[in-house]
Design a protein around this motif. Sequence first.
Motif, PDB file in Angstrom:
ATOM      1  N   MET A 184      -2.623  29.912   6.628  1.00 56.62           N
ATOM      2  CA  MET A 184      -1.961  29.123   5.592  1.00 56.62           C
ATOM      3  C   MET A 184      -2.846  28.923   4.363  1.00 56.62           C
ATOM      4  O   MET A 184      -2.362  28.991   3.227  1.00 56.62           O
ATOM      5  CB  MET A 184      -1.553  27.760   6.167  1.00 56.62           C
ATOM      6  N   PHE A 185      -4.132  28.655   4.605  1.00 50.82           N
ATOM      7  CA  PHE A 185      -5.064  28.327   3.525  1.00 50.82           C
ATOM      8  C   PHE A 185      -6.351  29.143   3.694  1.00 50.82           C
ATOM      9  O   PHE A 185      -7.400  28.585   4.016  1.00 50.82           O
ATOM     10  CB  PHE A 185      -5.397  26.826   3.541  1.00 50.82           C
ATOM     11  N   PRO A 186      -6.288  30.465   3.507  1.00 53.61           N
ATOM     12  CA  PRO A 186      -7.494  31.277   3.717  1.00 53.61           C
ATOM     13  C   PRO A 186      -8.609  30.863   2.770  1.00 53.61           C
ATOM     14  O   PRO A 186      -8.397  30.701   1.570  1.00 53.61           O
ATOM     15  CB  PRO A 186      -7.008  32.697   3.432  1.00 53.61           C
ATOM     16  N   GLY A 187      -9.790  30.671   3.304  1.00 50.98           N
ATOM     17  CA  GLY A 187     -10.922  30.198   2.513  1.00 50.98           C
ATOM     18  C   GLY A 187     -11.592  29.034   3.210  1.00 50.98           C
ATOM     19  O   GLY A 187     -11.304  28.715   4.370  1.00 50.98           O
ATOM     20  N   GLN A 188     -12.481  28.363   2.501  1.00 50.12           N
ATOM     21  CA  GLN A 188     -13.228  27.246   3.083  1.00 50.12           C
ATOM     22  C   GLN A 188     -12.331  26.022   3.253  1.00 50.12           C
ATOM     23  O   GLN A 188     -11.619  25.618   2.323  1.00 50.12           O
ATOM     24  CB  GLN A 188     -14.427  26.890   2.206  1.00 50.12           C
ATOM     25  N   LEU A 189     -12.402  25.411   4.433  1.00 47.71           N
ATOM     26  CA  LEU A 189     -11.620  24.211   4.745  1.00 47.71           C
ATOM     27  C   LEU A 189     -12.561  23.027   4.934  1.00 47.71           C
ATOM     28  O   LEU A 189     -13.621  23.162   5.548  1.00 47.71           O
ATOM     29  CB  LEU A 189     -10.806  24.421   6.023  1.00 47.71           C
ATOM     30  N   ARG A 190     -12.153  21.865   4.421  1.00 46.45           N
ATOM     31  CA  ARG A 190     -12.945  20.645   4.616  1.00 46.45           C
ATOM     32  C   ARG A 190     -12.003  19.514   5.031  1.00 46.45           C
ATOM     33  O   ARG A 190     -10.893  19.390   4.503  1.00 46.45           O
ATOM     34  CB  ARG A 190     -13.684  20.257   3.326  1.00 46.45           C
ATOM     35  N   TYR A 191     -12.484  18.699   5.974  1.00 46.75           N
ATOM     36  CA  TYR A 191     -11.682  17.599   6.508  1.00 46.75           C
ATOM     37  C   TYR A 191     -12.343  16.262   6.160  1.00 46.75           C
ATOM     38  O   TYR A 191     -13.485  16.210   5.710  1.00 46.75           O
ATOM     39  CB  TYR A 191     -11.542  17.743   8.025  1.00 46.75           C
ATOM     40  N   ARG A 192     -11.552  15.172   6.396  1.00 48.23           N
ATOM     41  CA  ARG A 192     -12.027  13.804   6.154  1.00 48.23           C
ATOM     42  C   ARG A 192     -12.448  13.609   4.690  1.00 48.23           C
ATOM     43  O   ARG A 192     -13.400  12.919   4.382  1.00 48.23           O
ATOM     44  CB  ARG A 192     -13.198  13.443   7.089  1.00 48.23           C
ATOM     45  N   ARG A 193     -11.721  14.238   3.785  1.00 44.37           N
ATOM     46  CA  ARG A 193     -12.016  14.125   2.364  1.00 44.37           C
ATOM     47  C   ARG A 193     -11.263  12.937   1.764  1.00 44.37           C
ATOM     48  O   ARG A 193     -10.298  12.438   2.348  1.00 44.37           O
ATOM     49  CB  ARG A 193     -11.621  15.408   1.626  1.00 44.37           C
ATOM     50  N   PRO A 194     -11.660  12.454   0.589  1.00 43.40           N
ATOM     51  CA  PRO A 194     -10.951  11.325  -0.019  1.00 43.40           C
ATOM     52  C   PRO A 194      -9.481  11.622  -0.319  1.00 43.40           C
ATOM     53  O   PRO A 194      -8.652  10.724  -0.318  1.00 43.40           O
ATOM     54  CB  PRO A 194     -11.729  11.078  -1.316  1.00 43.40           C
ATOM     55  N   ILE A 195      -9.171  12.909  -0.594  1.00 46.35           N
ATOM     56  CA  ILE A 195      -7.797  13.274  -0.934  1.00 46.35           C
ATOM     57  C   ILE A 195      -7.572  14.723  -0.521  1.00 46.35           C
ATOM     58  O   ILE A 195      -8.515  15.521  -0.473  1.00 46.35           O
ATOM     59  CB  ILE A 195      -7.552  13.086  -2.457  1.00 46.35           C
TER      60      ILE A 195
END
Length: 337
Positions: A184-195
């Motif tokens: 769905m979102f190929p590339g770097q993923l980050r979680y627990r972000r402000p938005i």
Amino acid sequence: MTVLADLRRPGIATHFARVLTLRAAELGVPEERLLGAVRLNRRLLEEDRVRISPVQLGALMRTVWRELDDELMGLGAGAHRFGTFALMARQMVDSATLGEALRYSVRFFNLTSPALRWQLSESPHCQLALRLVEPERDREHLLEEFMLLVLHRFCNWLVGERMPLRLTDFAFEPPPHRGEYRLMFPGQLRYRRPISAITVDAAWLEAPVIRSRHDLRRYLQVLPDEWFIKQIFDGSVSARVLRALAEHSAALNLDELARSWHVSSRTLHRQLKREGNSFRRLREQYRRERAETLLLEDSCAVGEVARALAMTEPAFSRAFKQWTGMSPLAYRRARRR
């Protein structure tokens, strides 16, 4: 138990259909109508090994849109009446550049939507961020995932190219189905972000919008299925490979196709890799989609389907079970029910 997706198998995890079916049923849509749209029964919908097609998920989503008259599928603070996206898209397609189209979409949603708040940052990178007014309604984050996916894929369509994602941020913990995000979102993923947000290079803001209102009318006719299919644009190497597979009934291999195009197999492999694809994945995609179509024809035996895909019957049956978690005959019976 929910497990990480096996991305070697084509199709979409049943997780998304389960969440959507449960929410719509909570809001009064009869479950049998929902399962009829996706052509699966309750047991198969609960089976994590089963992967459904974009057409199945699209049919389910259209049913929910129409039954609830809400393109947010009952997951937001208030509804987007059926046709809201089309109204916004008509203005976006009239824009000169992608930046102009995005600025309009942010203004449109923030003025009209009771549920969504978008932010557009243009420097140093182009970031499109989303905040839900009442996130507690979207317990499984389906709406948040869906809106980010839709805006990215619609922007790709507007400019006729796949914009690589620099980053995708999520304002929640890594979910059990996070393996699907690689598609769905190929590339770097980050979680627990402000938005929650998607980020692309700022240069894309100057990309010209190449689509017309005539193109948009055809595009809207195939929604939401189009959002769940890996985007392959006309003129791309991937599109040429799929056409070649259809012409030769999937009997081609990479070396044969490369020779017919007067390039080396290594060059063809590199060209597909730049588009985020591979020959094996495209052939498997073609075979699965063609098999699903043929299996719904009463007159087409399993052996005939296998031959149409240039496979032996045992090899086809094994492959089909890997793709869907079901044998070809079980799949035919389940779709009929």
